[in-house]
Write a protein that holds these residues in place. Sequence first.
Motif, short mmCIF file in Angstrom:
data_model
loop_
_atom_site.label_atom_id
_atom_site.label_comp_id
_atom_site.label_asym_id
_atom_site.label_seq_id
_atom_site.Cartn_x
_atom_site.Cartn_y
_atom_site.Cartn_z
N GLU A 31 3.32 0.10 -2.33
CA GLU A 31 3.19 -0.89 -1.26
C GLU A 31 1.88 -0.69 -0.51
OE1 GLU A 31 5.34 -3.29 -0.97
OE2 GLU A 31 6.87 -2.48 -2.31
N THR A 32 1.43 -1.71 0.19
CA THR A 32 0.16 -1.62 0.93
C THR A 32 0.18 -0.56 2.02
OG1 THR A 32 0.88 -3.44 2.35
CG2 THR A 32 -0.54 -4.00 0.49
N ASP A 33 1.36 -0.18 2.50
CA ASP A 33 1.43 0.86 3.53
C ASP A 33 1.34 2.27 2.94
OD1 ASP A 33 3.92 1.29 2.37
OD2 ASP A 33 5.06 0.89 4.20
N GLY A 34 1.21 2.35 1.61
CA GLY A 34 1.05 3.65 0.96
C GLY A 34 2.32 4.24 0.40
N THR A 35 3.45 3.63 0.67
CA THR A 35 4.69 4.14 0.11
C THR A 35 4.84 3.67 -1.34
OG1 THR A 35 5.96 2.24 0.92
CG2 THR A 35 5.84 4.18 2.36
N TYR A 36 5.57 4.43 -2.10
CA TYR A 36 5.82 4.05 -3.49
C TYR A 36 7.21 4.51 -3.89
CZ TYR A 36 4.43 8.89 -4.32
OH TYR A 36 4.33 10.25 -4.26
N ARG A 105 -2.81 10.17 -5.26
CA ARG A 105 -4.26 9.94 -5.41
C ARG A 105 -4.56 8.46 -5.63
NH1 ARG A 105 -6.10 15.18 -8.97
NH2 ARG A 105 -5.83 16.67 -7.29
N LEU A 106 -3.77 7.81 -6.47
CA LEU A 106 -3.97 6.39 -6.72
C LEU A 106 -3.72 5.59 -5.45
CD1 LEU A 106 -4.59 4.04 -8.63
CD2 LEU A 106 -2.18 4.09 -9.33
N THR A 107 -2.69 5.93 -4.72
CA THR A 107 -2.39 5.25 -3.46
C THR A 107 -3.54 5.41 -2.47
OG1 THR A 107 -0.02 5.56 -3.76
CG2 THR A 107 -0.77 5.15 -1.52
N SER A 108 -4.07 6.61 -2.37
CA SER A 108 -5.19 6.87 -1.48
C SER A 108 -6.40 6.02 -1.86
CB SER A 108 -5.55 8.35 -1.52
OG SER A 108 -6.66 8.62 -0.71
N PHE A 109 -6.68 5.94 -3.16
CA PHE A 109 -7.79 5.12 -3.63
C PHE A 109 -7.56 3.65 -3.32
CE2 PHE A 109 -9.15 2.34 -7.16
CZ PHE A 109 -10.50 2.33 -6.90
N LEU A 110 -6.38 3.14 -3.60
CA LEU A 110 -6.09 1.72 -3.36
C LEU A 110 -6.20 1.37 -1.88
CD1 LEU A 110 -3.09 1.24 -5.81
CD2 LEU A 110 -5.40 0.32 -6.07
N ARG A 111 -5.75 2.25 -1.03
CA ARG A 111 -5.79 2.00 0.41
C ARG A 111 -7.19 2.15 0.98
NH1 ARG A 111 -1.81 4.74 3.88
NH2 ARG A 111 -2.07 2.89 5.13
N SER A 112 -8.10 2.82 0.24
CA SER A 112 -9.46 3.05 0.75
C SER A 112 -10.30 1.78 0.74
CB SER A 112 -10.16 4.12 -0.09
OG SER A 112 -10.54 3.59 -1.36
N GLY A 113 -9.95 0.82 -0.12
CA GLY A 113 -10.73 -0.41 -0.22
C GLY A 113 -11.99 -0.27 -1.06
#
Length: 119
Positions: A31-36, A105-113
Amino acid sequence: MSWKVAVGSSDGYVINEHFGRCSRFLIYEIETDGTYSQIENRSTERRSAGQGGHDANQLQTAAEVLADCAFVLVSQIGPGARAVLHDRGIQAMAVQSPIEQALERLTSFLRSGRESILK
């Protein structure tokens, strides 16, 4: 917005499956809030294609099964399989780590823009 991620794992803990030999994928949603969370298991019918080879139809079938995923995380993937996924807009990544670590790590990358994981 959310992203679906297909993970190749034989034990549900570590990414340890080669794309061409993976008979099931664990599907996670980020999810956009970083949860998965894991939302399903998907099976792909695999037949042996001989020594070191892959049946092109099997690669296409696997790509169809994963068509709604944005990413595929596996321990190994060849250039042919990577190209089949790329043609469907799926980013394939070779990763050998615990699933949770890779998703973090993928979540962090996706949220970084960022547009590149190397920036």
